[in-house]
Every structure is written in C-alpha cells, then in structure tokens.
Write a protein that holds these residues in place. Structure first.
Motif, mmCIF file in Angstrom:
data_model
loop_
_atom_site.group_PDB
_atom_site.id
_atom_site.type_symbol
_atom_site.label_atom_id
_atom_site.label_comp_id
_atom_site.label_asym_id
_atom_site.label_seq_id
_atom_site.Cartn_x
_atom_site.Cartn_y
_atom_site.Cartn_z
ATOM 1 N N SER A 1 -28.322 -10.075 26.608
ATOM 2 C CA SER A 1 -27.154 -11.229 26.846
ATOM 3 C C SER A 1 -25.857 -10.539 26.058
ATOM 4 O O SER A 1 -26.145 -10.387 24.759
ATOM 5 N N GLU A 2 -24.883 -10.144 26.709
ATOM 6 C CA GLU A 2 -23.524 -9.615 25.920
ATOM 7 C C GLU A 2 -24.030 -8.757 25.149
ATOM 8 O O GLU A 2 -23.505 -8.654 23.835
ATOM 9 N N GLU A 3 -24.770 -7.722 25.365
ATOM 10 C CA GLU A 3 -24.898 -6.430 24.600
ATOM 11 C C GLU A 3 -25.722 -6.572 23.435
ATOM 12 O O GLU A 3 -25.972 -5.741 22.834
ATOM 13 N N ASP B 1 -21.957 -11.508 18.235
ATOM 14 C CA ASP B 1 -21.254 -10.897 17.271
ATOM 15 C C ASP B 1 -20.945 -9.328 17.672
ATOM 16 O O ASP B 1 -22.089 -8.753 17.911
ATOM 17 N N PRO B 2 -20.148 -8.633 17.419
ATOM 18 C CA PRO B 2 -19.797 -7.226 17.895
ATOM 19 C C PRO B 2 -21.116 -6.495 17.156
ATOM 20 O O PRO B 2 -21.271 -5.298 17.420
ATOM 21 N N PHE B 3 -21.126 -6.978 15.772
ATOM 22 C CA PHE B 3 -22.177 -6.207 14.822
ATOM 23 C C PHE B 3 -23.497 -6.293 15.457
ATOM 24 O O PHE B 3 -24.607 -5.933 14.710
ATOM 25 N N ASP B 4 -23.764 -7.227 16.537
ATOM 26 C CA ASP B 4 -25.108 -7.290 16.952
ATOM 27 C C ASP B 4 -25.362 -6.675 18.347
ATOM 28 O O ASP B 4 -26.364 -6.746 18.801
ATOM 29 N N GLN B 5 -24.487 -5.831 18.640
ATOM 30 C CA GLN B 5 -24.304 -5.131 20.057
ATOM 31 C C GLN B 5 -25.054 -3.808 19.965
ATOM 32 O O GLN B 5 -24.723 -3.107 19.174
ATOM 33 N N TRP B 6 -25.649 -3.558 21.416
ATOM 34 C CA TRP B 6 -26.094 -2.043 21.345
ATOM 35 C C TRP B 6 -25.559 -1.476 22.670
ATOM 36 O O TRP B 6 -25.107 -2.056 23.575
ATOM 37 N N GLU B 7 -25.694 -0.067 22.565
ATOM 38 C CA GLU B 7 -25.356 0.722 23.909
ATOM 39 C C GLU B 7 -26.583 1.880 24.008
ATOM 40 O O GLU B 7 -27.143 1.941 22.977
ATOM 41 N N PHE C 1 -26.520 10.445 30.197
ATOM 42 C CA PHE C 1 -25.128 9.658 30.532
ATOM 43 C C PHE C 1 -25.200 8.732 29.114
ATOM 44 O O PHE C 1 -26.030 8.359 28.476
ATOM 45 N N ASP C 2 -23.979 8.119 28.993
ATOM 46 C CA ASP C 2 -23.665 7.151 28.133
ATOM 47 C C ASP C 2 -23.250 5.887 28.723
ATOM 48 O O ASP C 2 -22.409 5.742 29.689
ATOM 49 N N ILE C 3 -24.044 4.846 28.393
ATOM 50 C CA ILE C 3 -23.838 3.526 29.310
ATOM 51 C C ILE C 3 -23.740 2.431 28.402
ATOM 52 O O ILE C 3 -24.198 2.484 27.178
ATOM 53 N N SER C 4 -23.370 1.001 28.776
ATOM 54 C CA SER C 4 -23.752 -0.110 28.156
ATOM 55 C C SER C 4 -24.826 -0.767 28.726
ATOM 56 O O SER C 4 -25.424 -0.770 29.779
ATOM 57 N N ILE C 5 -25.211 -1.764 27.901
ATOM 58 C CA ILE C 5 -26.288 -2.769 28.509
ATOM 59 C C ILE C 5 -25.866 -3.876 28.994
ATOM 60 O O ILE C 5 -26.645 -4.599 29.291
ATOM 61 N N SER C 6 -24.745 -4.343 28.761
ATOM 62 C CA SER C 6 -24.158 -5.533 29.467
ATOM 63 C C SER C 6 -22.495 -5.363 29.740
ATOM 64 O O SER C 6 -21.977 -4.519 29.371
ATOM 65 N N GLY C 7 -22.157 -6.364 30.539
ATOM 66 C CA GLY C 7 -20.735 -6.353 30.771
ATOM 67 C C GLY C 7 -20.034 -5.450 31.844
ATOM 68 O O GLY C 7 -20.786 -4.804 32.499
ATOM 69 N N GLY D 1 -27.486 -14.231 31.181
ATOM 70 C CA GLY D 1 -28.769 -14.644 30.520
ATOM 71 C C GLY D 1 -30.057 -14.048 30.986
ATOM 72 O O GLY D 1 -30.948 -14.055 30.708
ATOM 73 N N ASN D 2 -29.845 -13.140 31.974
ATOM 74 C CA ASN D 2 -30.905 -12.269 32.634
ATOM 75 C C ASN D 2 -32.029 -13.178 32.825
ATOM 76 O O ASN D 2 -33.366 -13.023 32.592
ATOM 77 N N ALA D 3 -31.905 -14.399 33.746
ATOM 78 C CA ALA D 3 -32.718 -15.507 34.292
ATOM 79 C C ALA D 3 -32.473 -15.757 35.509
ATOM 80 O O ALA D 3 -31.299 -15.979 35.898
ATOM 81 N N TYR D 4 -33.405 -15.889 36.213
ATOM 82 C CA TYR D 4 -33.019 -16.518 37.721
ATOM 83 C C TYR D 4 -34.289 -17.963 37.853
ATOM 84 O O TYR D 4 -35.212 -17.956 37.005
ATOM 85 N N PHE D 5 -34.091 -18.801 38.660
ATOM 86 C CA PHE D 5 -34.700 -19.869 38.737
ATOM 87 C C PHE D 5 -35.527 -20.214 40.374
ATOM 88 O O PHE D 5 -34.783 -19.971 41.161
ATOM 89 N N ILE D 6 -36.444 -20.661 40.505
ATOM 90 C CA ILE D 6 -37.215 -20.787 41.594
ATOM 91 C C ILE D 6 -37.912 -22.218 41.784
ATOM 92 O O ILE D 6 -38.027 -22.756 40.834
ATOM 93 N N GLU D 7 -37.752 -22.565 42.950
ATOM 94 C CA GLU D 7 -38.007 -24.216 43.213
ATOM 95 C C GLU D 7 -39.578 -24.004 42.969
ATOM 96 O O GLU D 7 -40.310 -23.364 43.930
ATOM 97 N N LYS D 8 -40.129 -25.134 42.340
ATOM 98 C CA LYS D 8 -41.476 -25.304 42.188
ATOM 99 C C LYS D 8 -41.721 -27.031 42.151
ATOM 100 O O LYS D 8 -40.929 -27.733 41.777
#
Length: 599
Positions: free
Chosen positions: A402-404, A430-436, A473-479, A283-290
């Motif tokens: 999130s998930e490519e 959906d696999p058709f929504d994914q990027w690399e 290089f060739d890489i993925s963006i997730s997983g 989800g690429n998020a973190y939480f801090i106490e406030k």
C-alpha cells in the motif's frame, strides 16, 4: 457577437459565453478532438443490448452533483468534464464525494473564467489526482478569479489539514473513449455520465434545441426509450429566458433531447468519457459476494481504534477501511436495517438458514523469500511482533502493499521498516516507510518467461538468465513509475512508427517514458492496458480475472527508499537480518523474491 480567446496551455480551448450569442462562428481549434495522447484509445466495447436496462438516470441514484450556475464565466467545459468524471469515480468506488470544481481549475494555471474542452479534465486528473478536494474546502464562486481572494491551488504540496480525496476514493483515470452512436452511449452510460458539446438552436422545438458544433458543454446523465437526459451549467434553476415552459422537465438543472432529432446527432457526435478504474494497488484487496447467517458474524467494535465514524458512510468507505486492516477485517456487510458493519470474524459452521449477503475480503498478499530459501516471518513476543526468518513456507509472514509500503497482514499496525517491524499510521504513508526494487527480473507467472530487451530495444519474452544485464530493471512497488533498465538506464517509452498515430514501445533514453502501475499483480500502462504473457501491451483494458497477465518480481534488491543503509540483507549462516548501504559485495545475501498468496 462574442470575442474569443485561447489559453496558452495546449489542451485548453475557450468556449463561447453560454448566456449570450450561441450562433457565433466558433474558432477552428474548438472543433478539435480530445488531446493527442487520448486519440489512440479504442472505441467503447458495446455490451449486450438486451442486458442493458431500458432507462438510466444517474441523477436519481445520487451520484450526480447538484447543477451549478457558471454565471459570467466560460467554464461549461470544466463543469461537464469534472462532474462526469466525478460520477464515474463514485460508481466504480461505491463512494460518492462531491469534488471542488474551483480547485481543479485553479490548479492548472488557467485564468479562472477561461474554458476547456471537457475531455481535458481526464488528462488533468490522470496526471495529478491530488488536486481533487472536497467542495467545501474550495467552494465554487461564479465570477472571475481576480474578483475574490481565494485563488490558491490546493494540492499535495500545500493541502495542510484539508483532505485530498485521492486518499479515500481509490481510482485512477485511463483513456478517453468515444461514445458516438446510440448503442455506444447507452453502453458507456451503464458506468456513469458522459461529456458532450453542441451549439444551441432555439428554433428546434422541445427536445431538439441544439445542432452540431461545440459552443456549449453539458453532461449526458441518462436515457430512456425516447430521450437522452442532460445536466446544464448555465442556471441551477434552469430558468433563463431562452427556455420555454415545455422544456423544463425536471426543474433541477436537467433537460432532455428527443431520439431521432438533429440535436441527438449533435450530442452523440461529441460524446466522450474518461475510463475510470478501481485502484486495487492502494489496499490490494477485492471483495466477493457470500451469504452468511447473521448470527455467525462478529463485527468490529465501532468504539475501537481500528475504525472511525467515517468508515461507515457508504460501502466504498467501509471496504477501503477493511482493505487496510489485513487479517483484522474479514469483510463488509449491509444489515437489513441499512447499517454497515465491518466483519471481524466469521464463525463456522455457517448454517444455510436466515442468510444475508456480505462482501468477503480477499487480500492480495505476498511472502518475501530470500535466495537462500528462507522466508521473512513474524513471531509475537512480549514486546510485540518481531521480524525473524523461517525455512518453512507455511510459517512465512504475509505482507500486503500500500503506497510503497509493505504492511503486515497479521499485524496491520506494523510494517517492514528496514530489518525490523515498525509501528505506523495506516492512513498516512511516511516516505521513510517506502520500498522499491532494484536490479529485479520480471516473470510472467503463466508463461514462465522473463522480460528482456531485444533488438532495437523491443521488449521480448525470454528464459531467465541470471547474468543477463538486459533482464534487470528498477521498479516501484506502488503508484505510477517508469520501467528502467538497471544497467543501461534506458527506460520503456513509446516510439513513433511509420504509420501516423500508431506507436509501439521500446527501451530508449530520448523519448518520454511510459508511466506504469501495479494493478492486482499485473503491470498496466497509465491508460489501463496490461502487459501480456509475451510482454506486449494488450489491446483490451485491465481485467482482474485475467490471471495469465500476472507478473512477479524475482531475484531483486529490496531497497529502502529513504535510508542510507538501504538494502535488506540476510546472512543465513548466522541467521541475521540487517541493512547495508552497498550491495556490491553481498552477492545472494541481498537477493529476494515475492511469492503471491491470496488470504
């Protein structure tokens, strides 16, 4: 005595039948340490002893599964390994889910009643977390698999309507680590249960009913100043004849080992745990106490289509949902009444009276900059959000991974789908929504140096050279993914050195590749160790605060994974976005960069 048999799979080692003769001599291979790939892990880092609580019992924290009775099956190693990892995953994700022991065993081609060393579970889950399902989907049956009909593995390929827990429990398993001293065991127990094994010794007296060996496995679930607490698997009620009344401490499948005994030495000598990390990449998020005044918080309507009842089950589920809602969720709060709420808006100013503690979300987002200097942008039209471009950095559209997928932060119901925005189901990729990313350079943001392939394939840090094929290089963006040179097709792998058991890393084509993942803008290996600014792999495990390890892709082809017209192109001369199937003649028109921004 009992007869022994071994599985054909290298890390499965059969154990003695736990209800019969514990004094039989064990086969040699049962005394082996964890599988080879995990021997390399560093020992536990000991936390400051004076910072540790004087007692812990995870059973009382409701993150240890109910004790099971394994019946005639030799599966104490499975039970110990699975339940220990289950507890550690629950703690790191703040989201307790009871796993199906049955399914994890069936998914690994074992005969159902064949045993395994507990640490093998760590490798199995690391390699395929899709086999973790809810216990109700495949209940535990304490009998041989041949005796019942439900012997089918449920995983990513055939789960149907059954839920895979990897989609709601965001974690991954790193290395298996040892905890072979009292200090290390106490430190490791701050984060969940441990596995151990031993031989029974009924003559030892209360709190000393074991000796060194490995005929039976349990989980260590806690300690105090006098004892270690363990969970059994031979009887849910813990009333088998060998146990005496004075040994029944908690009557819920747990027993104790006194400090300073031979039994303590036995359980610590075989004490291990799988290191578990929160998977920020989901989800690429973190939480801090406030602290906020409750009256200044506006909550998401529970009847809206943004949330479901399950999102309010526990803090982990609430944070998971908030992570996926982009700008529509600012954080999570637990009210004095005990109710969880997702925060839609925080009204300013926040007064400093009547404050309650909340978790403010920080979304690790990115903007997508073309080599011409233009950014992808989003404008809201009558037909809904529309993808466009801008030369103004402040108007650039933030996305989060999130998930490519590349999901719009401001309009999380939409994602980048080719050269336009498309609606999507945020919970299902959906696999058709994914990027690399193809033909990319990789830049360490602190040192400014780029990954390059040096002599003998060794990764090195160098200045950027646009024409250098060794920096592409060739890489993925997730997983999980492998790092492959775009031109030579050689990938990053371990290469054995002259010292036994010691590895370094090289680009090669004849060795098993390293599996890597993105984690809070860092690249880490599958055991949780990050790449450092000099492009070596660090000795310490991932820490989200280590900003010097952040890496950004530069000058890449943004490739749609499942499309014939796969490369995103921008023609600045006519202000036009489109997709092309061949990038050869497009030059900088198909070159993009990620720029990070936290929102």
């Amino acid at each position: 005595g009992m007869s022994y048999c071994t599985s054909t799979i290298h890390h499965s080692l059969v154990e003695a039948n736990d209800e019969y003769n514990f004094e039989d001599n064990l086969p040699f291979e049962y005394e082996m340490q964890p599988i080879v790939e995990e021997k390399e892990a560093l020992d536990t880092k000991i936390e400051e002893l004076n910072m540790m609580p004087t007692r812990i019992n995870w059973k009382t924290k409701n993150v240890v599964a109910e004790a099971v009775s394994q019946g005639p099956c030799n599966i104490c190693g499975w039970v110990s390994g699975i339940q220990a990892l289950e507890t550690r995953a629950a703690i790191i994700t703040e989201n307790y889910q009871m796993w199906s022991i049955q399914n994890i065993i069936l998914c690994n081609r074992y005969k159902f009643c064949t045993g395994a060393i507990p640490t093998a579970v760590n490798s199995i889950i690391r390699n395929d977390p899709s086999i973790i399902i809810e216990v109700n989907s495949s209940p535990f049956i304490k009998d041989k698999c041949e005796d019942f009909n439900n012997c089918t593995c449920i995983d990513q390929s055939n789960h149907g309507k059954r839920r895979l827990l990897k989609d709601i429990q965001w974690f991954f398993v790193g290395a298996t680590r040892s905890a072979k001293t009292a200090e290390k065991a106490k430190s490791a127990l701050q984060h969940g249960s441990l596995t151990t094994c031993f031989k029974r010794n009924w003559k030892g007296g209360p709190g000393n009913h074991c000796i060194p060996g490995c005929a039976h496995a349990n989980s260590i679930i806690g300690y105090d100043d006098k004892r270690w607490y363990l969970q059994e698997s031979i009887s849910k009620k813990f009333r088998y004849p060998p146990y005496r009344k004075e040994d029944i401490l908690l009557k819920n499948g747990t027993w104790y080992v006194n400090r300073g005994t031979l039994c303590e030495r036995a359980i610590l000598n075989k004490a291990y745990y799988g290191e578990v990390f929160y998977d920020y990449d989901r989800g690429n998020a973190y939480f801090i106490e406030k602290f906020y005044q409750q009256s200044r918080l506006v909550f998401i309507n529970r009847l809206s289509n943004l949330v479901i009842d399950e999102d309010y089950t526990n803090m982990g589920m609430a944070k998971r949902r908030c992570s996926l809602l982009g700008n529509l969720c600012k954080g999570v709060v637990k009210l004095p009444s005990g109710l969880l709420e997702l925060i839609r808006l925080i009204r300013e100013p926040v007064e400093f009276t009547g404050l309650i503690m909340a978790y403010r979300k920080v979304q690790m987002s990115l903007t997508i900059r073309h080599n011409s200097g233009y950014y992808l942008s989003i404008v809201n039209s009558l037909g809904g959000p529309c993808l466009t471009t801008t030369s103004e950095k402040l108007l650039a559209a933030p996305f989060f991974k999130s998930e490519e997928r590349l999901i719009s932060f401001d309009y999380p119901g939409y994602l980048l789908g080719g050269s336009r925005l498309e609606k999507h189901d945020i919970d299902n990729s959906d696999p058709f929504d994914q990027w690399e990313l193809k033909d990319t350079a990789l830049k360490n943001l602190q040192s400014g140096k780029y990954l390059d392939i040096g002599k003998k394939g060794i990764p090195v840090a160098e200045d950027f050279r646009k024409s250098s094929t060794s920096q592409r290089f060739d890489i993925s963006i997730s997983g999980l993914w492998i790092l492959k040179n775009h031109f030579s097709k050689k990938f990053l792998c371990y290469k054995q050195t002259g010292m036994k058991g010691v590895h370094d890393i090289r680009f090669d084509s004849g060795k098993p590749p390293l599996r890597l993942r993105w984690q809070a803008k860092q690249i880490i290996n599958e055991f949780g160790k990050p790449f450092l600014p000099n492009w070596t792999v660090g000795e310490n495990t991932f820490d989200i605060l280590e900003k010097q390890n952040q890496i950004a892709p530069r000058d890449f082809l943004l490739s749609h994974k499942n499309s014939f017209r796969k490369y995103l192109r921008y023609n600045a001369e006519v202000d036009e976005l489109d997709m092309v199937s061949d990038s050869t003649y497009s030059g900088d028109k198909v070159r993009w960069n990620f720029e990070y921004v936290e929102l």
